[in-house]
Design a protein around this motif. Structure first.
Motif, PDB file in Angstrom:
ATOM      1  N   VAL A  32       0.855  -1.183   0.000  1.00 53.55           N
ATOM      2  CA  VAL A  32       0.000   0.000   0.000  1.00 53.55           C
ATOM      3  C   VAL A  32       0.893   1.236   0.000  1.00 53.55           C
ATOM      4  O   VAL A  32       1.870   1.305   0.747  1.00 53.55           O
ATOM      5  N   VAL A  33       0.553   2.179  -0.849  1.00 51.88           N
ATOM      6  CA  VAL A  33       1.219   3.480  -0.872  1.00 51.88           C
ATOM      7  C   VAL A  33       0.233   4.489  -0.285  1.00 51.88           C
ATOM      8  O   VAL A  33      -0.877   4.650  -0.790  1.00 51.88           O
ATOM      9  N   ASN A  34       0.638   5.126   0.812  1.00 51.41           N
ATOM     10  CA  ASN A  34      -0.197   6.107   1.507  1.00 51.41           C
ATOM     11  C   ASN A  34       0.284   7.507   1.158  1.00 51.41           C
ATOM     12  O   ASN A  34       1.483   7.789   1.261  1.00 51.41           O
ATOM     13  N   VAL A  35      -0.650   8.374   0.765  1.00 52.50           N
ATOM     14  CA  VAL A  35      -0.285   9.737   0.399  1.00 52.50           C
ATOM     15  C   VAL A  35      -1.161  10.711   1.185  1.00 52.50           C
ATOM     16  O   VAL A  35      -2.394  10.616   1.151  1.00 52.50           O
ATOM     17  N   ASP A  36      -0.496  11.620   1.896  1.00 56.77           N
ATOM     18  CA  ASP A  36      -1.206  12.669   2.630  1.00 56.77           C
ATOM     19  C   ASP A  36      -0.230  13.815   2.840  1.00 56.77           C
ATOM     20  O   ASP A  36       0.966  13.575   3.010  1.00 56.77           O
ATOM     21  N   MET A  37      -0.716  15.038   2.836  1.00 52.87           N
ATOM     22  CA  MET A  37       0.200  16.165   3.002  1.00 52.87           C
ATOM     23  C   MET A  37       0.544  16.430   4.470  1.00 52.87           C
ATOM     24  O   MET A  37       1.457  17.187   4.768  1.00 52.87           O
ATOM     25  N   SER A  38      -0.150  15.774   5.394  1.00 56.82           N
ATOM     26  CA  SER A  38       0.111  15.966   6.813  1.00 56.82           C
ATOM     27  C   SER A  38       1.168  14.986   7.319  1.00 56.82           C
ATOM     28  O   SER A  38       0.902  13.792   7.477  1.00 56.82           O
ATOM     29  N   LYS A  39       2.355  15.500   7.587  1.00 58.86           N
ATOM     30  CA  LYS A  39       3.440  14.655   8.100  1.00 58.86           C
ATOM     31  C   LYS A  39       3.066  14.059   9.455  1.00 58.86           C
ATOM     32  O   LYS A  39       3.375  12.903   9.736  1.00 58.86           O
ATOM     33  N   GLY A  40       2.402  14.840  10.283  1.00 57.43           N
ATOM     34  CA  GLY A  40       1.997  14.354  11.604  1.00 57.43           C
ATOM     35  C   GLY A  40       1.032  13.187  11.515  1.00 57.43           C
ATOM     36  O   GLY A  40       1.175  12.190  12.233  1.00 57.43           O
ATOM     37  N   ALA A  41       0.043  13.304  10.627  1.00 57.74           N
ATOM     38  CA  ALA A  41      -0.925  12.210  10.455  1.00 57.74           C
ATOM     39  C   ALA A  41      -0.229  10.968   9.921  1.00 57.74           C
ATOM     40  O   ALA A  41      -0.501   9.849  10.372  1.00 57.74           O
ATOM     41  N   LEU A  42       0.690  11.144   8.969  1.00 56.83           N
ATOM     42  CA  LEU A  42       1.407   9.986   8.426  1.00 56.83           C
ATOM     43  C   LEU A  42       2.299   9.327   9.469  1.00 56.83           C
ATOM     44  O   LEU A  42       2.478   8.110   9.453  1.00 56.83           O
ATOM     45  N   LYS A  43       2.855  10.108  10.391  1.00 61.63           N
ATOM     46  CA  LYS A  43       3.657   9.516  11.479  1.00 61.63           C
ATOM     47  C   LYS A  43       2.776   8.601  12.339  1.00 61.63           C
ATOM     48  O   LYS A  43       3.187   7.509  12.731  1.00 61.63           O
ATOM     49  N   VAL A  44       1.554   9.043  12.610  1.00 59.45           N
ATOM     50  CA  VAL A  44       0.602   8.204  13.341  1.00 59.45           C
ATOM     51  C   VAL A  44       0.288   6.962  12.504  1.00 59.45           C
ATOM     52  O   VAL A  44       0.220   5.848  13.015  1.00 59.45           O
ATOM     53  N   GLY A  45       0.122   7.152  11.199  1.00 63.07           N
ATOM     54  CA  GLY A  45      -0.127   6.031  10.295  1.00 63.07           C
ATOM     55  C   GLY A  45       1.012   5.024  10.301  1.00 63.07           C
ATOM     56  O   GLY A  45       0.792   3.807  10.314  1.00 63.07           O
ATOM     57  N   GLN A  46       2.249   5.521  10.296  1.00 66.63           N
ATOM     58  CA  GLN A  46       3.410   4.616  10.364  1.00 66.63           C
ATOM     59  C   GLN A  46       3.383   3.821  11.661  1.00 66.63           C
ATOM     60  O   GLN A  46       3.637   2.616  11.673  1.00 66.63           O
ATOM     61  N   ARG A  47       3.040   4.491  12.739  1.00 68.09           N
ATOM     62  CA  ARG A  47       2.954   3.803  14.037  1.00 68.09           C
ATOM     63  C   ARG A  47       1.846   2.747  14.003  1.00 68.09           C
ATOM     64  O   ARG A  47       2.018   1.651  14.544  1.00 68.09           O
TER      65      ARG A  47
END
Length: 167
Positions: A32-47
């Motif tokens: 899955v490739v996740n794309v979002d402009m919010s770095k903070g939200a993606l950090k939560v997603g990585q977690r």
């Protein structure tokens, strides 16, 4: 879990904390490739991926979707594309104005017989808004399959004012 069998690759647009990604990978997707402009939200997603033991199958692009079509195209094509944008986010995405720009690009990112899961959580716009945008932007390249029911937990007396999810 994935609703469609034999999905190995997913592009998750406006991924936020990557819930669709976690569900797709736990449902059998290979990447899955996740794309979002919010770095903070993606950090939560990585977690979220780490907690589920599926980090190696996911990638995360902290980019404005409208400026990263080339990177997404290189990572594809995809069996399924999830489009779950905010209905209104000043300065980045306004569904009424911008959803068509996203839909227009989907055929070039999808595998043959791929699926797009289009979400819209704007009470002022109904399912016909999405169906019309698909027809305007893609013609016969994309075909409506079905509207997915919202879970009974989120049942609404006015379904067209609630979350709309079209396949």
């Amino acid at each position: 879990k994935c609703l469609i069998k034999d999905i190995s690759s997913v592009l998750n647009l406006f991924s936020y904390t990557c819930a669709f990604s976690v569900a797709a990978l736990n449902g059998g997707a290979d990447k899955v490739v996740n794309v979002d402009m919010s770095k903070g939200a993606l950090k939560v997603g990585q977690r979220n991926h780490e907690l589920n033991g599926i980090s190696s199958k996911a990638s995360f692009l902290s980019h404005d979707i409208f400026k990263t079509w080339g990177k997404m195209k290189k990572a594809g094509p995809f069996d399924c594309i999830v489009v779950d944008p905010p209905s209104y986010q000043k300065g980045s995405f306004v569904a009424k104005k911008d959803y068509g720009k996203v839909i227009r690009r989907l055929p070039s990112l999808l595998n043959d017989n791929g699926y797009a899961l289009l979400c819209l959580n704007a009470p002022e716009m109904d399912s016909d808004f999405l169906l019309e945008k698909v027809m305007e932007e893609c013609g016969a390249e994309m075909v409506f399959v079905e509207r997915l029911e919202n879970p009974s937990t989120f049942e609404s007396a006015f379904p067209e004012r609630a979350l709309k999810v079209l396949l």
